[in-house]
Design a protein around this motif. Structure first.
Motif, PDB file in Angstrom:
ATOM      1  N   UNK A 234       0.839  -1.196   0.000  1.00  0.00           N
ATOM      2  CA  UNK A 234       0.000   0.000   0.000  1.00  0.00           C
ATOM      3  C   UNK A 234       0.876   1.249   0.000  1.00  0.00           C
ATOM      4  N   UNK A 235       0.379   2.285  -0.655  1.00  0.00           N
ATOM      5  CA  UNK A 235       1.121   3.539  -0.710  1.00  0.00           C
ATOM      6  C   UNK A 235       0.209   4.656  -1.173  1.00  0.00           C
ATOM      7  N   UNK A 236       0.798   5.782  -1.504  1.00  0.00           N
ATOM      8  CA  UNK A 236       0.045   6.883  -2.095  1.00  0.00           C
ATOM      9  C   UNK A 236       0.664   7.209  -3.445  1.00  0.00           C
ATOM     10  N   UNK A 237      -0.127   7.844  -4.293  1.00  0.00           N
ATOM     11  CA  UNK A 237       0.379   8.270  -5.598  1.00  0.00           C
ATOM     12  C   UNK A 237      -0.267   9.596  -5.966  1.00  0.00           C
ATOM     13  N   UNK A 238       0.550  10.548  -6.298  1.00  0.00           N
ATOM     14  CA  UNK A 238       0.065  11.832  -6.786  1.00  0.00           C
ATOM     15  C   UNK A 238       0.960  12.253  -7.933  1.00  0.00           C
ATOM     16  N   UNK A 239       0.373  12.513  -9.091  1.00  0.00           N
ATOM     17  CA  UNK A 239       1.127  12.764 -10.307  1.00  0.00           C
ATOM     18  C   UNK A 239       0.958  14.222 -10.736  1.00  0.00           C
ATOM     19  N   UNK A 240       2.055  14.849 -11.114  1.00  0.00           N
ATOM     20  CA  UNK A 240       2.042  16.214 -11.636  1.00  0.00           C
ATOM     21  C   UNK A 240       3.218  16.364 -12.586  1.00  0.00           C
ATOM     22  N   UNK A 241       3.238  17.449 -13.320  1.00  0.00           N
ATOM     23  CA  UNK A 241       4.340  17.679 -14.248  1.00  0.00           C
ATOM     24  C   UNK A 241       5.636  18.015 -13.517  1.00  0.00           C
ATOM     25  N   UNK A 242       5.514  18.482 -12.286  1.00  0.00           N
ATOM     26  CA  UNK A 242       6.688  18.738 -11.445  1.00  0.00           C
ATOM     27  C   UNK A 242       6.454  18.089 -10.083  1.00  0.00           C
ATOM     28  N   UNK A 243       7.507  17.523  -9.506  1.00  0.00           N
ATOM     29  CA  UNK A 243       7.355  16.879  -8.203  1.00  0.00           C
ATOM     30  C   UNK A 243       6.892  17.874  -7.143  1.00  0.00           C
ATOM     31  N   UNK A 244       7.388  19.091  -7.193  1.00  0.00           N
ATOM     32  CA  UNK A 244       7.001  20.081  -6.190  1.00  0.00           C
ATOM     33  C   UNK A 244       5.493  20.330  -6.212  1.00  0.00           C
ATOM     34  N   UNK A 245       4.883  20.281  -7.394  1.00  0.00           N
ATOM     35  CA  UNK A 245       3.439  20.491  -7.500  1.00  0.00           C
ATOM     36  C   UNK A 245       2.670  19.316  -6.897  1.00  0.00           C
ATOM     37  N   UNK A 246       3.156  18.099  -7.125  1.00  0.00           N
ATOM     38  CA  UNK A 246       2.492  16.924  -6.558  1.00  0.00           C
ATOM     39  C   UNK A 246       2.558  16.943  -5.040  1.00  0.00           C
ATOM     40  N   UNK A 247       3.729  17.273  -4.505  1.00  0.00           N
ATOM     41  CA  UNK A 247       3.892  17.344  -3.057  1.00  0.00           C
ATOM     42  C   UNK A 247       3.021  18.448  -2.473  1.00  0.00           C
ATOM     43  N   UNK A 248       2.979  19.585  -3.133  1.00  0.00           N
ATOM     44  CA  UNK A 248       2.178  20.706  -2.637  1.00  0.00           C
ATOM     45  C   UNK A 248       0.698  20.336  -2.561  1.00  0.00           C
ATOM     46  N   UNK A 249       0.209  19.612  -3.556  1.00  0.00           N
ATOM     47  CA  UNK A 249      -1.193  19.190  -3.561  1.00  0.00           C
ATOM     48  C   UNK A 249      -1.508  18.358  -2.323  1.00  0.00           C
ATOM     49  N   UNK A 250      -0.647  17.416  -2.009  1.00  0.00           N
ATOM     50  CA  UNK A 250      -0.890  16.551  -0.855  1.00  0.00           C
ATOM     51  C   UNK A 250      -0.688  17.288   0.460  1.00  0.00           C
ATOM     52  N   UNK A 251       0.312  18.152   0.530  1.00  0.00           N
ATOM     53  CA  UNK A 251       0.577  18.873   1.778  1.00  0.00           C
ATOM     54  C   UNK A 251      -0.549  19.851   2.118  1.00  0.00           C
ATOM     55  N   UNK A 252      -1.264  20.320   1.108  1.00  0.00           N
ATOM     56  CA  UNK A 252      -2.383  21.227   1.361  1.00  0.00           C
ATOM     57  C   UNK A 252      -3.616  20.487   1.879  1.00  0.00           C
ATOM     58  N   UNK A 253      -3.811  19.265   1.427  1.00  0.00           N
ATOM     59  CA  UNK A 253      -5.069  18.574   1.710  1.00  0.00           C
ATOM     60  C   UNK A 253      -4.968  17.490   2.779  1.00  0.00           C
ATOM     61  N   UNK A 254      -3.893  16.697   2.761  1.00  0.00           N
ATOM     62  CA  UNK A 254      -3.863  15.507   3.595  1.00  0.00           C
ATOM     63  C   UNK A 254      -3.736  15.773   5.096  1.00  0.00           C
ATOM     64  N   UNK A 255      -2.941  16.735   5.556  1.00  0.00           N
ATOM     65  CA  UNK A 255      -2.842  16.931   7.007  1.00  0.00           C
ATOM     66  C   UNK A 255      -4.183  17.224   7.669  1.00  0.00           C
ATOM     67  N   UNK A 256      -5.023  18.021   7.026  1.00  0.00           N
ATOM     68  CA  UNK A 256      -6.331  18.316   7.601  1.00  0.00           C
ATOM     69  C   UNK A 256      -7.204  17.085   7.701  1.00  0.00           C
ATOM     70  N   UNK A 257      -7.173  16.265   6.651  1.00  0.00           N
ATOM     71  CA  UNK A 257      -7.935  15.012   6.675  1.00  0.00           C
ATOM     72  C   UNK A 257      -7.390  14.062   7.743  1.00  0.00           C
TER      73      UNK A 257
END
Length: 342
Positions: A234-257
Motif C-alpha cells: 500500500x502507498x500513495x500516488x500523486x502525479x504532476x508535471x513537477x514533483x514540487x506540485x504533486x507534493x504541494x497538492x498533498x501537503x495542502x489537503x492531507x494533514x487536515x484530513x
C-alpha cells in the motif's frame, strides 16, 4: 507488476459523507477506464478517516458497475464480524463476479467498534487466528463445523460454495494485512499473501517478505506457493508535471484530513493512544511513495518491486480530496505511469 487504487472514501474537512462516497465510486469507475488492475476498498466505522463501513458492500456495487477490473477489500475487519458471515459474502461476490473479487482481512484496532458490534476486546487481542482459520476453511471446504474457544457449531454445508464458480479459480483470494512479525508469521503459516501498510518503506517491507518466506518454509508450505505469493504494497500516488506540485497538492489537503480522521478514533477500553503528527506523516508518505512526475512515479514503483519482491500495489489516489483532481490522477496513473512499467 499489477497496480491498483486504494480507496478510503476519505472525508476531507468541509466535505459531506455523500461527497466522499461519490468520489470513491467515481474513482473506481475511472480506474477501470484507465487500465488499472484492482480497486482496493478500505473499511472504517464512526470516523471521517474513511466513510465506507462495509468494504464488501461497496465491492458488490463496484463489481456490478465494472466488467474487467478486480475489486478487493483492504481490509474487511475480521474481529467486528462473524467469519462465516464474511465468508458467505466473499463466496457470493466471487461467484457472481466471475472470480474478480479478493478478500483482504485484518485485525483492525482496539476501537469502540468492538463494543458496538458486541464482539469485545478479545476478538481483537486473542481470537484473530481462530477467526482467520474458520474463514479460510469456509472458503475452501464443502461443509464446516467449529469447536474452538470462540466459535462452536455443528457441521453445516457451505452455500454458496466458492468451488461452484464458472471460472478456473476455486475460491476468492484471501490476503492478510500484516503490521508485525507475529502477523507475518500467521499469514505465512497459512500460505496467505500479505498486504503491507503505507507507513513503512522498502527496507522494512523487504524484511517482512523475507520473514514471510522463511516462516512459510518452516511451516512446510509448497515451494511454488512460496515463490508465487503475490504480496501487496500500500502507498500513495500523486502525479504532476513537477514533483514540487504533486507534493504541494498533498501537503495542502492531507494533514487536515489526517488530523480530523485520526483524532476521531476512540479506544474501546480507554487505553491511551498516540497519533502521528499529520504534517510530518504526509511528508513521510511523499518521500516513500510515487509522488511526482510520471517518470519518477514509474521509477519509484519499479524500484520498490525490485527491492522487496512485491508485485502488486494499492495506491491511495484521492489525496487531493477533490473529485476532478482525483479522476485526473487516476487517468494519469493508467496512461502515463503504467504504460512505462508495461
Amino acid at each position: 507488476m499489477r497496480v491498483g487504487s486504494f480507496v478510503l472514501a476519505a472525508q476531507f474537512p468541509g466535505q459531506g459523507q455523500g461527497e466522499a462516497l461519490h468520489r470513491a465510486v467515481r474513482s473506481a469507475e475511472v480506474a477501470e477506464e484507465a487500465g488499472l488492475d484492482t480497486v482496493w476498498l478500505a473499511e472504517h466505522h464512526f470516523v471521517p478517516y474513511g466513510t465506507c463501513p462495509s468494504a464488501t458492500t461497496l465491492a458488490a456495487l463496484l463489481l456490478g458497475r465494472t466488467r474487467r477490473i478486480r475489486v478487493g477489500t483492504a481490509v474487511s475487519v475480521l474481529p467486528t464480524t462473524h467469519p462465516v458471515m464474511l465468508g458467505e459474502q466473499a463466496a457470493l461476490l466471487h461467484l457472481t463476479s466471475g472470480g474478480r473479487f479478493t478478500l483482504g482481512v485484518g485485525r483492525g484496532g482496539p476501537w469502540v467498534d468492538l463494543e458496538v458490534f458486541g464482539t469485545g476486546i478479545e476478538a481483537y487481542e486473542k481470537a484473530f487466528p481462530e477467526s482467520l482459520d474458520l474463514l479460510v476453511r469456509w472458503l475452501r471446504e464443502p461443509s464446516v463445523s467449529a469447536d474452538g474457544d470462540r466459535f462452536r457449531f455443528r457441521d453445516v454445508p457451505v452455500v454458496p460454495s466458492p468451488s461452484e464458480s464458472l471460472t478456473d479459480t476455486a475460491g476468492p483470494e484471501v490476503v492478510v494485512a500484516c503490521t508485525s512479525p507475529a502477523s507475518v508469521r500467521l499469514a505465512a503459516e497459512r500460505g496467505l499473501p500479505m498486504l503491507l501498510g503505507m507507513h513503512v518503506g522498502d527496507e522494512e517491507k523487504a524484511e517482512m517478505v523475507t520473514l514471510w518466506r522463511r516462516s512459510a518454509r518452516a511451516a512446510g508450505r509448497p515451494a511454488d506457493e512460496i515463490h508465487g505469493a503475490a504480496h501487496v504494497s500500500a502507498g500513495i500516488c500523486q502525479i504532476a508535471d513537477r514533483r514540487t506540485d504533486a507534493v504541494e497538492t498533498l501537503m495542502k489537503a492531507m494533514p487536515g484530513w489526517l488530523r480530523q480522521g485520526l483524532e476521531a478514533h476512540v479506544t474501546v477500553d480507554g487505553r491511551e493512544r498516540s497519533m502521528r503528527d499529520p504534517v510530518a506523516y504526509t511528508e513521510l508518505l511523499c518521500g516513500l511513495h510515487p509522488v511526482g512526475t510520471p517518470r519518477l512515479c514509474a521509477d519509484r514503483l519499479a524500484a520498490t518491486s525490485e527491492r522487496t519482491g512485491i508485485s502488486r500495489f494499492a495506491l491511495l489516489i484521492e489525496g487531493s480530496g477533490d473529485l476532478a483532481a482525483t479522476e485526473e490522477n487516476v487517468r494519469r496513473l493508467g496512461t502515463e505511469v503504467l504504460t512505462q512499467l508495461r
